[in-house]
Design a protein around this motif. Sequence first.
Motif, PDB file in Angstrom:
ATOM      1  N   GLY A 292      -6.160  10.148   8.992  1.00  0.00           N
ATOM      2  CA  GLY A 292      -5.858  11.215   9.935  1.00  0.00           C
ATOM      3  C   GLY A 292      -6.144  10.819  11.375  1.00  0.00           C
ATOM      4  N   VAL A 293      -5.624  11.604  12.298  1.00  0.00           N
ATOM      5  CA  VAL A 293      -5.835  11.352  13.729  1.00  0.00           C
ATOM      6  C   VAL A 293      -7.328  11.379  14.025  1.00  0.00           C
ATOM      7  CG1 VAL A 293      -5.382  12.174  16.069  1.00  0.00           C
ATOM      8  CG2 VAL A 293      -3.609  12.367  14.303  1.00  0.00           C
ATOM      9  N   GLY A 294      -7.799  10.327  14.678  1.00  0.00           N
ATOM     10  CA  GLY A 294      -9.201  10.252  15.067  1.00  0.00           C
ATOM     11  C   GLY A 294     -10.156   9.907  13.945  1.00  0.00           C
ATOM     12  N   LYS A 295      -9.645   9.625  12.763  1.00  0.00           N
ATOM     13  CA  LYS A 295     -10.512   9.340  11.616  1.00  0.00           C
ATOM     14  C   LYS A 295     -10.369   7.885  11.155  1.00  0.00           C
ATOM     15  CE  LYS A 295     -10.382  14.068   9.834  1.00  0.00           C
ATOM     16  NZ  LYS A 295     -10.051  14.931   8.660  1.00  0.00           N
ATOM     17  N   LYS A 296     -11.479   7.329  10.714  1.00  0.00           N
ATOM     18  CA  LYS A 296     -11.445   5.988  10.148  1.00  0.00           C
ATOM     19  C   LYS A 296     -10.714   5.990   8.812  1.00  0.00           C
ATOM     20  CE  LYS A 296     -15.758   4.113  12.075  1.00  0.00           C
ATOM     21  NZ  LYS A 296     -17.082   3.513  11.730  1.00  0.00           N
ATOM     22  N   LEU A 297     -10.097   4.862   8.518  1.00  0.00           N
ATOM     23  CA  LEU A 297      -9.470   4.668   7.211  1.00  0.00           C
ATOM     24  C   LEU A 297     -10.182   3.504   6.523  1.00  0.00           C
ATOM     25  CD1 LEU A 297      -7.199   5.104   5.095  1.00  0.00           C
ATOM     26  CD2 LEU A 297      -5.801   3.507   6.445  1.00  0.00           C
ATOM     27  N   GLU A 298     -10.715   3.762   5.332  1.00  0.00           N
ATOM     28  CA  GLU A 298     -11.390   2.720   4.563  1.00  0.00           C
ATOM     29  C   GLU A 298     -10.665   2.472   3.251  1.00  0.00           C
ATOM     30  OE1 GLU A 298     -16.070   2.686   5.939  1.00  0.00           O
ATOM     31  OE2 GLU A 298     -15.535   3.313   3.895  1.00  0.00           O
ATOM     32  N   ILE A 299     -10.464   1.204   2.943  1.00  0.00           N
ATOM     33  CA  ILE A 299      -9.777   0.818   1.704  1.00  0.00           C
ATOM     34  C   ILE A 299     -10.604  -0.251   1.007  1.00  0.00           C
ATOM     35  CG2 ILE A 299      -7.691  -0.241   0.740  1.00  0.00           C
ATOM     36  CD1 ILE A 299      -6.143   0.851   3.094  1.00  0.00           C
TER      37      ILE A 299
ATOM     38  N   PHE B  26       0.834  -1.207   0.000  1.00  0.00           N
ATOM     39  CA  PHE B  26       0.000   0.000   0.000  1.00  0.00           C
ATOM     40  C   PHE B  26       0.866   1.254   0.000  1.00  0.00           C
ATOM     41  CE2 PHE B  26      -2.674  -3.276   1.980  1.00  0.00           C
ATOM     42  CZ  PHE B  26      -3.760  -3.236   1.118  1.00  0.00           C
ATOM     43  N   GLY B  27       0.441   2.198  -0.815  1.00  0.00           N
ATOM     44  CA  GLY B  27       1.162   3.460  -0.926  1.00  0.00           C
ATOM     45  C   GLY B  27       2.320   3.428  -1.894  1.00  0.00           C
ATOM     46  N   ASN B  28       2.726   2.238  -2.313  1.00  0.00           N
ATOM     47  CA  ASN B  28       3.826   2.120  -3.265  1.00  0.00           C
ATOM     48  C   ASN B  28       3.318   2.329  -4.681  1.00  0.00           C
ATOM     49  OD1 ASN B  28       6.664   0.926  -2.187  1.00  0.00           O
ATOM     50  ND2 ASN B  28       4.988   0.331  -0.829  1.00  0.00           N
ATOM     51  N   GLU B  29       4.147   2.954  -5.487  1.00  0.00           N
ATOM     52  CA  GLU B  29       3.803   3.157  -6.894  1.00  0.00           C
ATOM     53  C   GLU B  29       4.498   2.160  -7.804  1.00  0.00           C
ATOM     54  OE1 GLU B  29       4.646   7.207  -7.802  1.00  0.00           O
ATOM     55  OE2 GLU B  29       2.981   7.994  -6.603  1.00  0.00           O
ATOM     56  N   ASP B  30       5.450   1.408  -7.264  1.00  0.00           N
ATOM     57  CA  ASP B  30       6.183   0.409  -8.042  1.00  0.00           C
ATOM     58  C   ASP B  30       6.012  -0.964  -7.413  1.00  0.00           C
ATOM     59  OD1 ASP B  30       7.313   2.308  -9.860  1.00  0.00           O
ATOM     60  OD2 ASP B  30       8.745   2.870  -8.278  1.00  0.00           O
ATOM     61  N   SER B  31       6.117  -1.978  -8.238  1.00  0.00           N
ATOM     62  CA  SER B  31       6.055  -3.345  -7.748  1.00  0.00           C
ATOM     63  C   SER B  31       7.319  -3.680  -6.954  1.00  0.00           C
ATOM     64  CB  SER B  31       5.914  -4.319  -8.919  1.00  0.00           C
ATOM     65  OG  SER B  31       4.708  -4.089  -9.605  1.00  0.00           O
TER      66      SER B  31
ATOM     67  N   ASP C 250      -4.776   4.748  -3.531  1.00  0.00           N
ATOM     68  CA  ASP C 250      -6.144   5.241  -3.727  1.00  0.00           C
ATOM     69  C   ASP C 250      -6.183   6.705  -3.308  1.00  0.00           C
ATOM     70  OD1 ASP C 250      -6.019   5.105  -0.979  1.00  0.00           O
ATOM     71  OD2 ASP C 250      -7.485   3.491  -0.763  1.00  0.00           O
ATOM     72  N   LYS C 251      -7.341   7.192  -2.941  1.00  0.00           N
ATOM     73  CA  LYS C 251      -7.471   8.616  -2.599  1.00  0.00           C
ATOM     74  C   LYS C 251      -6.922   8.940  -1.204  1.00  0.00           C
ATOM     75  CE  LYS C 251     -12.248   7.801  -1.083  1.00  0.00           C
ATOM     76  NZ  LYS C 251     -11.938   7.734   0.327  1.00  0.00           N
ATOM     77  N   ASN C 252      -6.583   7.932  -0.433  1.00  0.00           N
ATOM     78  CA  ASN C 252      -6.083   8.170   0.923  1.00  0.00           C
ATOM     79  C   ASN C 252      -4.639   8.666   0.907  1.00  0.00           C
ATOM     80  OD1 ASN C 252      -8.333   7.240   2.706  1.00  0.00           O
ATOM     81  ND2 ASN C 252      -8.053   5.343   1.544  1.00  0.00           N
ATOM     82  N   GLU C 253      -4.224   9.216   2.041  1.00  0.00           N
ATOM     83  CA  GLU C 253      -2.876   9.760   2.187  1.00  0.00           C
ATOM     84  C   GLU C 253      -1.840   8.637   2.172  1.00  0.00           C
ATOM     85  OE1 GLU C 253      -0.243  12.329   5.474  1.00  0.00           O
ATOM     86  OE2 GLU C 253      -2.287  11.662   5.920  1.00  0.00           O
TER      87      GLU C 253
END
Length: 519
Positions: free
Chosen positions: A261-268, A207-212, A229-232
């Motif tokens: 973010g702090v205190g926020k859910k992360l959905e993937i 996750f977060g990587n742009e290369d294999s 995806d759209k997440n940080e």
Amino acid sequence: MPFTNMSLPIFLLWLVSIPFLAHSSPSQPRGTLVSCGSSTKQSIPDTSLSYIPDDGFINVGNKTTLESNGLLPILSTLRYFPQKSARKYCYTFQVIRGGKYLVRTIYFYGGFDGGKQPPVFDQIIGGTKWSVVNTTEDYANGMSSYYEIIIGAHAKTLSVCVARSNQTAANSSPFISAIEVLSLEDSMYNSTDFRTQALVAVARSAFGNEDSISFPDDPYYRLWQPFTDKNEVVSTQTIVSSSDFWNKPPEKAFSKATAGGVGKKLEIQWPSGSLQSTRYYVSLYFQDNRAASANAWRVFSVAVNGKTFYNNLNVSTGGVTIYSAAWPLSGPTTITLTPDAKSSAGPLINAGEVYQILPFGRRTLAKDVAVMEELARNLDNPPLDWVGDPCLPQENSWTGVSCSVKDTVTRIISLDLSNAGISGTLPLTIDNLSALHHLWLGGNKFSGSIPEMNSLLKLETLHLENNNFTGEIPQSLGELPSLREVLLQNNNLEGSVPEQLATKQGLKLQVSPGNHLSK
């Protein structure tokens, strides 16, 4: 085996383009890398990876070279199988019994047969149907395709086969570009019972990587696909040790993470696409990306499709993994990370793996397999499909071989090679086929003596007529309680007919003409 439709197999497959990364490494991954259809060793440019020709692993099929320019060497050749009489086409690899292996099959059609669409066919591993090979969409998008499975070796050899199916067009032929059989550590994926199951790769992502990520970053030559995806996306400040994890994920898979973010859910939404309703092996990897600190506190709970996967996961800079050996999934998949109210940082995820659990089907009794393999070696021209499991899958059994698949252990019950133009000898171990009911080898060029058959207590019919057998008729034939028909005419047998055989009630016995028997 049923299919959801004409293009999707019952087992969801990992079917994507193959990344080959430019690395410099002094060694190969542990295992065997084979370039199908090649006559010379193939090297991947700017890497240490090299593939050997496939001649020593298979004895059927035709080689061809694709005319397209700019192809990777292992995609520029392939082996295809126009021989329609064979029920399967098998490669055989030497393995360590009890070992664990990742097997990857690679396909690039390249219009080798002058057509516009790749053929669709099955692939088989051991005696189990692994998947349907359908590379149509990838080929239309200019990509090659690969499939992966993790299995345990139940013998000293492992067969990887392709086979025609009812989806294979009459004028097309199965093909294959490359095969990789890669050795894994005992600790890896050790919650799976590889005696009865295999793991079919659905997704393996960083996750977060742009290369294999691949070899040599992953010494086991697993391919980790990039996922964003759209997440940080955040970068890590500390390095984890791959050896601290059972599955040995590469350190580079922890270099980036998808974060909330702090205190926020992360959905993937991952894996992408819709999954078949069944159970999956799921492993997720996490690492706190901040510098180590006594006051650092990153805690969150993990849910998959709304169901709790793990509560209050404390993620440190050393990294942590959570997994389920048999998690139910169906349709689209959503991973939700919910932070603890006191957590000083938001949730994040570095990598993940999903495998569909494939029941590893029944196997033919090892003793029967050993006999048939020896018989195949004794024949000058065995049928083309006499490689791999003799009985399984049932629709892909060896030519002339019939088996009982109702019992816990699959047994060979009939062998019929009548008038097949085959020459060779019968091994003494034929006596080990103790479930055999019918042995029909008439009308061939078999030579040598007829072995004793003391253990074939279920044998009903024995057809060895019109061959070149020599020596005497075995005494044991007269002692077989189920035997009701024996045809031995037109051979070169000598001596006399055993008395118990000659006087056996209800037996049809034919020994003449063509032998040299005394009365």
